[in-house]
Design a protein around this motif. Sequence first.
Motif, PDB file in Angstrom:
ATOM      1  N   GLU A 271      57.702 -47.744  98.158  1.00  0.00           N
ATOM      2  CA  GLU A 271      57.411 -46.565  98.983  1.00  0.00           C
ATOM      3  C   GLU A 271      58.591 -45.605  98.923  1.00  0.00           C
ATOM      4  O   GLU A 271      59.751 -46.016  98.881  1.00  0.00           O
ATOM      5  CB  GLU A 271      57.159 -46.963 100.441  1.00  0.00           C
ATOM      6  N   VAL A 272      58.267 -44.311  98.874  1.00  0.00           N
ATOM      7  CA  VAL A 272      59.262 -43.274  99.148  1.00  0.00           C
ATOM      8  C   VAL A 272      59.178 -43.031 100.648  1.00  0.00           C
ATOM      9  O   VAL A 272      58.190 -42.462 101.138  1.00  0.00           O
ATOM     10  CB  VAL A 272      58.968 -41.991  98.349  1.00  0.00           C
TER      11      VAL A 272
ATOM     12  N   VAL B  80      59.377 -41.694 104.165  1.00  0.00           N
ATOM     13  CA  VAL B  80      59.515 -40.456 104.929  1.00  0.00           C
ATOM     14  C   VAL B  80      59.130 -40.767 106.372  1.00  0.00           C
ATOM     15  O   VAL B  80      58.041 -41.284 106.619  1.00  0.00           O
ATOM     16  CB  VAL B  80      58.621 -39.340 104.363  1.00  0.00           C
TER      17      VAL B  80
ATOM     18  N   LEU C  42      63.455 -37.524 104.764  1.00  0.00           N
ATOM     19  CA  LEU C  42      63.545 -38.492 103.680  1.00  0.00           C
ATOM     20  C   LEU C  42      64.532 -39.593 104.052  1.00  0.00           C
ATOM     21  O   LEU C  42      65.700 -39.317 104.355  1.00  0.00           O
ATOM     22  CB  LEU C  42      63.997 -37.787 102.397  1.00  0.00           C
TER      23      LEU C  42
ATOM     24  N   SER D 297      51.204 -39.617  95.544  1.00  0.00           N
ATOM     25  CA  SER D 297      50.563 -39.624  96.865  1.00  0.00           C
ATOM     26  C   SER D 297      50.548 -41.024  97.469  1.00  0.00           C
ATOM     27  O   SER D 297      50.779 -41.192  98.673  1.00  0.00           O
ATOM     28  CB  SER D 297      49.131 -39.085  96.757  1.00  0.00           C
TER      29      SER D 297
ATOM     30  N   THR E  70      53.957 -42.034  98.900  1.00  0.00           N
ATOM     31  CA  THR E  70      54.526 -41.215  99.980  1.00  0.00           C
ATOM     32  C   THR E  70      53.552 -41.066 101.151  1.00  0.00           C
ATOM     33  O   THR E  70      53.167 -39.945 101.515  1.00  0.00           O
ATOM     34  CB  THR E  70      54.898 -39.821  99.443  1.00  0.00           C
TER      35      THR E  70
ATOM     36  N   LEU F  45      54.132 -38.383 104.094  1.00  0.00           N
ATOM     37  CA  LEU F  45      54.055 -36.930 103.956  1.00  0.00           C
ATOM     38  C   LEU F  45      52.923 -36.364 104.813  1.00  0.00           C
ATOM     39  O   LEU F  45      51.964 -37.071 105.140  1.00  0.00           O
ATOM     40  CB  LEU F  45      53.832 -36.553 102.494  1.00  0.00           C
TER      41      LEU F  45
ATOM     42  N   THR G 155      58.673 -30.195  97.920  1.00  0.00           N
ATOM     43  CA  THR G 155      57.665 -30.764  98.810  1.00  0.00           C
ATOM     44  C   THR G 155      57.974 -30.331 100.243  1.00  0.00           C
ATOM     45  O   THR G 155      59.017 -29.703 100.480  1.00  0.00           O
ATOM     46  CB  THR G 155      57.675 -32.302  98.734  1.00  0.00           C
TER      47      THR G 155
ATOM     48  N   LEU H 119      63.203 -34.112  98.804  1.00  0.00           N
ATOM     49  CA  LEU H 119      62.192 -34.846  98.038  1.00  0.00           C
ATOM     50  C   LEU H 119      61.484 -33.887  97.085  1.00  0.00           C
ATOM     51  O   LEU H 119      60.983 -32.833  97.508  1.00  0.00           O
ATOM     52  CB  LEU H 119      61.180 -35.504  98.964  1.00  0.00           C
TER      53      LEU H 119
END
Length: 431
Positions: free
Chosen positions: A225-226, A228, A233, A258, A261, A264, A395, A400
């Motif tokens: 996972e990124v 957020v 971030l 997608s 993240t 988001l 973004t 990010l």
Amino acid sequence: MHIGIVGGGILGITLGYFLSRRGERVSIYEASDTLGGLAGPIKMDGYNIDRFYHAILTSDGHLRDLFEDLGISDQYRYKEAKTAFFHQGRIYPMTNMKEFMTFPPLGLIDRFRLGLTIVYARLEKSMDTVEAISVEKWLTRVSGRRTYDTIWRPLLRAKFDGSFDNTPATYIWARLNRMSSTRQGANQKEMAGHLIGGYITLIEAMAQKIREAGGEVHLKTPIKEVVVRDGELKGLQTPDGLLNFDRVVVTMQTPIFSRLTPGLPQDYLDFLGQTDYLGIVCPLLVLDRPLTGYWTLNITDERIPFTGIIETTAYIDPKYVGGNHLVYLPKYTVPGSPWFKMSDDEVRETWLKNLELMFPDFKRDSIRHMLIHRERLVEPIHPLNGTHLIPKLTTPVKGLFLVNAAQIYPELTNGESVTRHAREAVSVVTG
């Protein structure tokens, strides 16, 4: 800055290379055990071979400058590469002006208009003019209905897996400009080339420069996972824990970005969900002899399911690939295509039966290997008047960034455009 890059494909590695040259420290994370992504290699008989087909044209200036910078220009080889059409059961060469002007499937006026299409594409400099018109309407207007029905429509149906009603003329405009740009000399010979060892030669050279600059390249390290949280971030979640960076760049295809993240904003994720991709089913036929001798055999015979026949050893000396002859048999697929759902055995038998239909002298005992490669997310699909759907590099979250092939437009996705896109992204990521 310490910059984390998700994805060790050619785009991610190129981005890391140019960031390193700028003095930034980069850490690249690749889930597989091999760099390159779609431009990555397979090992066969002790030789590196591109998993999918890639030609480096003599007009690919950014790539050739990159070879020079890295000291690998001596690994680049090129030669004349011939093309032909398979039409109603016959092969028609299309390698010089004489063959072009005597192309039997078309009458004299139609051949003239086909040539005019190439000239017209070279003279048209404004993307806006071709962005707002469908590829069918533009080609019919310039080439004429007979030429369109005989040549262009079957090729487009094969490329877009049947439906291309919403495809802008930029697709064919960019393709014609790229291919005609490599023609050289009075006879306008088409030139194509390769790096010895394939694209991995370039990718490994850049990866080595990244390491020498203090960066890191991690294989077999999937990013879960990124992260957020509350619009900020937090870092990259790896199997070994959360890693923090000053900035993070994801170079994966938009649907994968997608999924990585979930934190988001939902309206932004909904926007990204409008990006579609063509997939590909691409058997690699490894033969003990040439199949056609042509680099590209365009197929206008709609009985044949695959998009074309790409024989890369028409311009790669077989000595660089273990004495083998390499033939790629791509079939591009839309999302949900039944072609993509076929088993490897079904693909193998369907493709071979059609080769036997095309080439009655083809013998299966000439096959040394037949490998079935497939990918769901290969080439972004850009609809008519769809530039507003192209995601920006920035973004909604500070620090990010998304840098991927969906942002390359109207150019086609290839090594030249991808490496240039990566270089141009550096100023945005560091800005």
